[in-house]
Design a protein around this motif. Structure first.
Motif, PDB file in Angstrom:
ATOM      1  N   PHE A  84       6.551  -9.946  -8.002  1.00 37.15           N
ATOM      2  CA  PHE A  84       6.415  -8.563  -8.440  1.00 37.15           C
ATOM      3  C   PHE A  84       5.863  -7.724  -7.283  1.00 37.15           C
ATOM      4  CE2 PHE A  84       5.894 -11.027 -12.340  1.00 37.15           C
ATOM      5  CZ  PHE A  84       6.661 -10.326 -13.263  1.00 37.15           C
ATOM      6  N   SER A  85       6.456  -6.574  -7.076  1.00 38.24           N
ATOM      7  CA  SER A  85       5.844  -5.566  -6.215  1.00 38.24           C
ATOM      8  C   SER A  85       5.105  -4.599  -7.136  1.00 38.24           C
ATOM      9  CB  SER A  85       6.919  -4.813  -5.424  1.00 38.24           C
ATOM     10  OG  SER A  85       6.379  -3.622  -4.882  1.00 38.24           O
ATOM     11  N   LEU A  86       3.887  -4.239  -6.772  1.00 39.73           N
ATOM     12  CA  LEU A  86       3.097  -3.329  -7.593  1.00 39.73           C
ATOM     13  C   LEU A  86       2.925  -1.995  -6.895  1.00 39.73           C
ATOM     14  CD1 LEU A  86       0.206  -5.716  -8.744  1.00 39.73           C
ATOM     15  CD2 LEU A  86       2.426  -5.334  -9.841  1.00 39.73           C
ATOM     16  N   LYS A  87       3.238  -0.920  -7.602  1.00 42.07           N
ATOM     17  CA  LYS A  87       2.980   0.410  -7.053  1.00 42.07           C
ATOM     18  C   LYS A  87       1.504   0.731  -7.278  1.00 42.07           C
ATOM     19  CE  LYS A  87       6.122   3.611  -7.450  1.00 42.07           C
ATOM     20  NZ  LYS A  87       6.968   4.732  -7.942  1.00 42.07           N
ATOM     21  N   ALA A  88       0.789   1.012  -6.204  1.00 36.70           N
ATOM     22  CA  ALA A  88      -0.642   1.264  -6.288  1.00 36.70           C
ATOM     23  C   ALA A  88      -0.939   2.545  -7.061  1.00 36.70           C
ATOM     24  CB  ALA A  88      -1.242   1.348  -4.888  1.00 36.70           C
ATOM     25  N   SER A  89      -2.137   2.611  -7.583  1.00 34.97           N
ATOM     26  CA  SER A  89      -2.574   3.762  -8.373  1.00 34.97           C
ATOM     27  C   SER A  89      -2.433   5.076  -7.611  1.00 34.97           C
ATOM     28  CB  SER A  89      -4.034   3.567  -8.785  1.00 34.97           C
ATOM     29  OG  SER A  89      -4.574   4.769  -9.295  1.00 34.97           O
ATOM     30  N   ARG A  90      -1.986   6.075  -8.295  1.00 37.30           N
ATOM     31  CA  ARG A  90      -1.836   7.414  -7.710  1.00 37.30           C
ATOM     32  C   ARG A  90      -3.175   7.975  -7.238  1.00 37.30           C
ATOM     33  NH1 ARG A  90      -0.817  10.898 -13.299  1.00 37.30           N
ATOM     34  NH2 ARG A  90      -2.208   9.641 -14.601  1.00 37.30           N
ATOM     35  N   TYR A  91      -4.276   7.498  -7.817  1.00 38.85           N
ATOM     36  CA  TYR A  91      -5.589   7.995  -7.421  1.00 38.85           C
ATOM     37  C   TYR A  91      -5.967   7.534  -6.015  1.00 38.85           C
ATOM     38  CZ  TYR A  91      -5.992   9.268 -12.309  1.00 38.85           C
ATOM     39  OH  TYR A  91      -5.773   9.827 -13.541  1.00 38.85           O
ATOM     40  N   CYS A  92      -5.264   6.539  -5.514  1.00 37.07           N
ATOM     41  CA  CYS A  92      -5.512   6.075  -4.148  1.00 37.07           C
ATOM     42  C   CYS A  92      -4.835   6.973  -3.111  1.00 37.07           C
ATOM     43  CB  CYS A  92      -4.986   4.650  -3.978  1.00 37.07           C
ATOM     44  SG  CYS A  92      -5.719   3.426  -5.081  1.00 37.07           S
ATOM     45  N   THR A  93      -3.688   7.499  -3.452  1.00 41.29           N
ATOM     46  CA  THR A  93      -2.853   8.189  -2.452  1.00 41.29           C
ATOM     47  C   THR A  93      -2.717   9.690  -2.661  1.00 41.29           C
ATOM     48  OG1 THR A  93      -0.916   7.595  -3.780  1.00 41.29           O
ATOM     49  CG2 THR A  93      -1.502   6.121  -1.965  1.00 41.29           C
ATOM     50  N   ASN A  94      -2.889  10.166  -3.884  1.00 44.58           N
ATOM     51  CA  ASN A  94      -2.739  11.601  -4.148  1.00 44.58           C
ATOM     52  C   ASN A  94      -4.071  12.307  -3.932  1.00 44.58           C
ATOM     53  OD1 ASN A  94      -0.180  10.895  -4.841  1.00 44.58           O
ATOM     54  ND2 ASN A  94      -0.334  11.421  -7.005  1.00 44.58           N
ATOM     55  N   ARG A  95      -4.469  12.406  -2.678  1.00 49.28           N
ATOM     56  CA  ARG A  95      -5.749  13.014  -2.350  1.00 49.28           C
ATOM     57  C   ARG A  95      -5.653  13.683  -0.982  1.00 49.28           C
ATOM     58  NH1 ARG A  95     -10.242  10.144  -2.873  1.00 49.28           N
ATOM     59  NH2 ARG A  95      -9.486   8.879  -4.629  1.00 49.28           N
ATOM     60  N   LYS A  96      -6.497  14.681  -0.799  1.00 46.84           N
ATOM     61  CA  LYS A  96      -6.465  15.434   0.454  1.00 46.84           C
ATOM     62  C   LYS A  96      -6.967  14.598   1.626  1.00 46.84           C
ATOM     63  CE  LYS A  96      -8.182  19.712   2.600  1.00 46.84           C
ATOM     64  NZ  LYS A  96      -6.841  20.048   3.141  1.00 46.84           N
ATOM     65  N   VAL A  97      -8.069  13.858   1.412  1.00 49.31           N
ATOM     66  CA  VAL A  97      -8.656  13.028   2.462  1.00 49.31           C
ATOM     67  C   VAL A  97      -8.461  11.556   2.091  1.00 49.31           C
ATOM     68  CG1 VAL A  97     -10.736  12.474   3.767  1.00 49.31           C
ATOM     69  CG2 VAL A  97     -10.364  14.819   2.960  1.00 49.31           C
ATOM     70  N   LEU A  98      -7.546  10.895   2.769  1.00 50.00           N
ATOM     71  CA  LEU A  98      -7.235   9.503   2.443  1.00 50.00           C
ATOM     72  C   LEU A  98      -8.394   8.563   2.785  1.00 50.00           C
ATOM     73  CD1 LEU A  98      -3.536   9.350   3.700  1.00 50.00           C
ATOM     74  CD2 LEU A  98      -4.331   9.492   1.337  1.00 50.00           C
ATOM     75  N   SER A 139     -11.180   4.019  -5.168  1.00 48.25           N
ATOM     76  CA  SER A 139      -9.950   3.902  -5.950  1.00 48.25           C
ATOM     77  C   SER A 139      -9.159   2.668  -5.548  1.00 48.25           C
ATOM     78  CB  SER A 139      -9.092   5.164  -5.776  1.00 48.25           C
ATOM     79  OG  SER A 139      -9.738   6.295  -6.320  1.00 48.25           O
ATOM     80  N   ILE A 140      -9.141   2.369  -4.249  1.00 50.71           N
ATOM     81  CA  ILE A 140      -8.439   1.174  -3.769  1.00 50.71           C
ATOM     82  C   ILE A 140      -9.097  -0.087  -4.327  1.00 50.71           C
ATOM     83  CG2 ILE A 140      -7.925  -0.208  -1.713  1.00 50.71           C
ATOM     84  CD1 ILE A 140      -7.515   2.425  -0.192  1.00 50.71           C
ATOM     85  N   GLU A 141     -10.415  -0.113  -4.291  1.00 51.86           N
ATOM     86  CA  GLU A 141     -11.133  -1.274  -4.821  1.00 51.86           C
ATOM     87  C   GLU A 141     -10.867  -1.444  -6.318  1.00 51.86           C
ATOM     88  OE1 GLU A 141     -15.639  -3.166  -5.074  1.00 51.86           O
ATOM     89  OE2 GLU A 141     -15.355  -1.108  -4.401  1.00 51.86           O
ATOM     90  N   GLN A 186      -8.509  -5.021 -10.575  1.00 55.30           N
ATOM     91  CA  GLN A 186      -8.190  -4.927 -12.004  1.00 55.30           C
ATOM     92  C   GLN A 186      -7.623  -6.227 -12.561  1.00 55.30           C
ATOM     93  OE1 GLN A 186      -4.503  -2.560 -13.034  1.00 55.30           O
ATOM     94  NE2 GLN A 186      -4.495  -2.174 -10.823  1.00 55.30           N
ATOM     95  N   GLY A 187      -7.263  -7.145 -11.671  1.00 59.65           N
ATOM     96  CA  GLY A 187      -6.705  -8.417 -12.137  1.00 59.65           C
ATOM     97  C   GLY A 187      -5.351  -8.749 -11.549  1.00 59.65           C
ATOM     98  N   ILE A 188      -4.935  -8.034 -10.506  1.00 57.82           N
ATOM     99  CA  ILE A 188      -3.590  -8.252  -9.957  1.00 57.82           C
ATOM    100  C   ILE A 188      -3.420  -9.667  -9.411  1.00 57.82           C
ATOM    101  CG2 ILE A 188      -3.307  -5.806  -9.417  1.00 57.82           C
ATOM    102  CD1 ILE A 188      -3.708  -6.492  -6.472  1.00 57.82           C
ATOM    103  N   PRO A 210       4.559  -7.437  -2.366  1.00 59.03           N
ATOM    104  CA  PRO A 210       3.987  -6.288  -1.667  1.00 59.03           C
ATOM    105  C   PRO A 210       3.374  -5.255  -2.617  1.00 59.03           C
ATOM    106  CG  PRO A 210       6.160  -6.813  -0.806  1.00 59.03           C
ATOM    107  CD  PRO A 210       5.988  -7.618  -2.053  1.00 59.03           C
ATOM    108  N   ILE A 211       2.368  -4.571  -2.103  1.00 63.48           N
ATOM    109  CA  ILE A 211       1.770  -3.439  -2.817  1.00 63.48           C
ATOM    110  C   ILE A 211       2.282  -2.169  -2.167  1.00 63.48           C
ATOM    111  CG2 ILE A 211      -0.371  -2.259  -3.404  1.00 63.48           C
ATOM    112  CD1 ILE A 211      -1.751  -5.000  -3.329  1.00 63.48           C
ATOM    113  N   LEU A 212       2.869  -1.302  -2.986  1.00 62.79           N
ATOM    114  CA  LEU A 212       3.478  -0.067  -2.503  1.00 62.79           C
ATOM    115  C   LEU A 212       2.517   1.101  -2.688  1.00 62.79           C
ATOM    116  CD1 LEU A 212       5.859   1.706  -1.557  1.00 62.79           C
ATOM    117  CD2 LEU A 212       6.675   1.709  -3.927  1.00 62.79           C
ATOM    118  N   TRP A 213       2.174   1.727  -1.567  1.00 62.40           N
ATOM    119  CA  TRP A 213       1.305   2.897  -1.572  1.00 62.40           C
ATOM    120  C   TRP A 213       2.185   4.120  -1.326  1.00 62.40           C
ATOM    121  CZ3 TRP A 213      -3.752   1.493  -2.594  1.00 62.40           C
ATOM    122  CH2 TRP A 213      -4.070   0.146  -2.409  1.00 62.40           C
ATOM    123  N   GLN A 214       2.463   4.848  -2.398  1.00 54.04           N
ATOM    124  CA  GLN A 214       3.424   5.957  -2.346  1.00 54.04           C
ATOM    125  C   GLN A 214       2.691   7.298  -2.276  1.00 54.04           C
ATOM    126  OE1 GLN A 214       5.808   7.339  -5.906  1.00 54.04           O
ATOM    127  NE2 GLN A 214       7.432   6.264  -4.791  1.00 54.04           N
TER     128      GLN A 214
END
Length: 266
Positions: free
Chosen positions: A72-86, A92-94, A99-101, A110-114
């Motif tokens: 399985f490829s997992l799309k990472a949480s939007r709270y990790c990437t949808n932010r002004k200062v990465l 959020s990444i932690e 969460q149990g992945i 792979p983990i997809l950071w979109q």
């Protein structure tokens, strides 16, 4: 080490009403859909993890329903990437990674950071983000792939950053989003998004054949000669690479058939 990487073709998710007619056998219970998809495909990109967390038991259940070799490829949480200062994404990444992945075990791909299409390339901040991506979680090796969707990322500096951290960028076959065909990691991740519902195999057979040859080149350690590179002067290491190819969005009705057709050719 093998002479070539493993090529896996798949789709986005396994729940889609139209697949009840075009993919799943008649009268197959929905509770058996993942098991069936796993028997026909070699990988699935999970979109639900982008919108919300799952329970560890859920990941364990998914892992139990697919065969050996499936990932399985997992799309990472939007709270990790949808932010002004990465650089501020660490909490959020932690939260996403803990969460149990890892209950997926060897089924974790792979983990997809979109990123949003409005997110522009800021080198220092983006490198700070890459530094936050761990190489392992609970003893399991992690593979990271990013999907920037703004043209400002199409610069050699971005490619060099990814290579420095062994992170891939999405080879996006899309009408609007940029393609990053430069290999920067020990794997390649493609999202094929130009299919049509009118095409039985999502993409026309001749195009599937073209992509199959490109993926075999990547898997063998080369770089396809017919895809545009962001950093054409750079020499990528000639090492075997695993390839993950997803038929996504365009032509979704027949995406499973596109994936199966591609898998037969590789």
């Amino acid at each position: 080490m093998t002479d070539t990487g493993t090529i896996r073709a798949g789709i986005g998710g396994w729940v889609f009403d139209a697949w009840n007619e075009s993919f799943y056998p008649a009268k197959l219970p929905k509770t058996k859909h993942l098991q069936y998809a796993g028997s026909q495909l070699r990988t699935i990109e999970v979109n639900g993890t982008y919108y919300g967390s799952q329970k560890p038991a859920t990941f364990a259940k998914w892992a139990s329903e697919v065969p050996d070799g499936f990932v399985f490829s997992l799309k990472a949480s939007r709270y990790c990437t949808n932010r002004k200062v990465l650089a501020e994404a660490a909490p959020s990444i932690e939260k996403f990674l803990t969460q149990g992945i890892t209950e997926l075990g060897d089924r974790l791909g792979p983990i997809l950071w979109q990123f949003m299409a409005t997110k522009t390339f800021e080198p220092e901040d983006f490198e700070a983000f890459l530094k936050l991506l761990p190489k392992t979680q609970d003893g399991i090796a992690l593979r990271h792939v990013v999907e920037p969707r703004h043209a400002s990322f199409q610069v050699p500096e971005f490619i060099e950053l990814l290579a420095k951290y062994n992170v891939a960028a999405v080879v996006a076959d899309h009408d609007d989003y940029p393609m990053f065909a430069d290999p920067t990691a020990d794997f390649v991740y493609a999202r094929l998004q130009r299919g049509t519902d009118e095409t039985p195999t999502c993409y026309p057979p001749e195009q599937i054949g073209q992509w199959a040859e490109r993926f075999k080149t990547y898997a063998d350690g080369g770089v396809p000669g017919d895809l545009p590179l962001v950093a054409p002067e750079r020499t990528a290491p000639n090492l075997p690479r695993d390839v993950f190819a997803f038929f996504i969005t365009g032509g979704k009705v027949n995406a499973p058939h596109g994936a199966m057709a591609l898998q037969k050719l590789v």
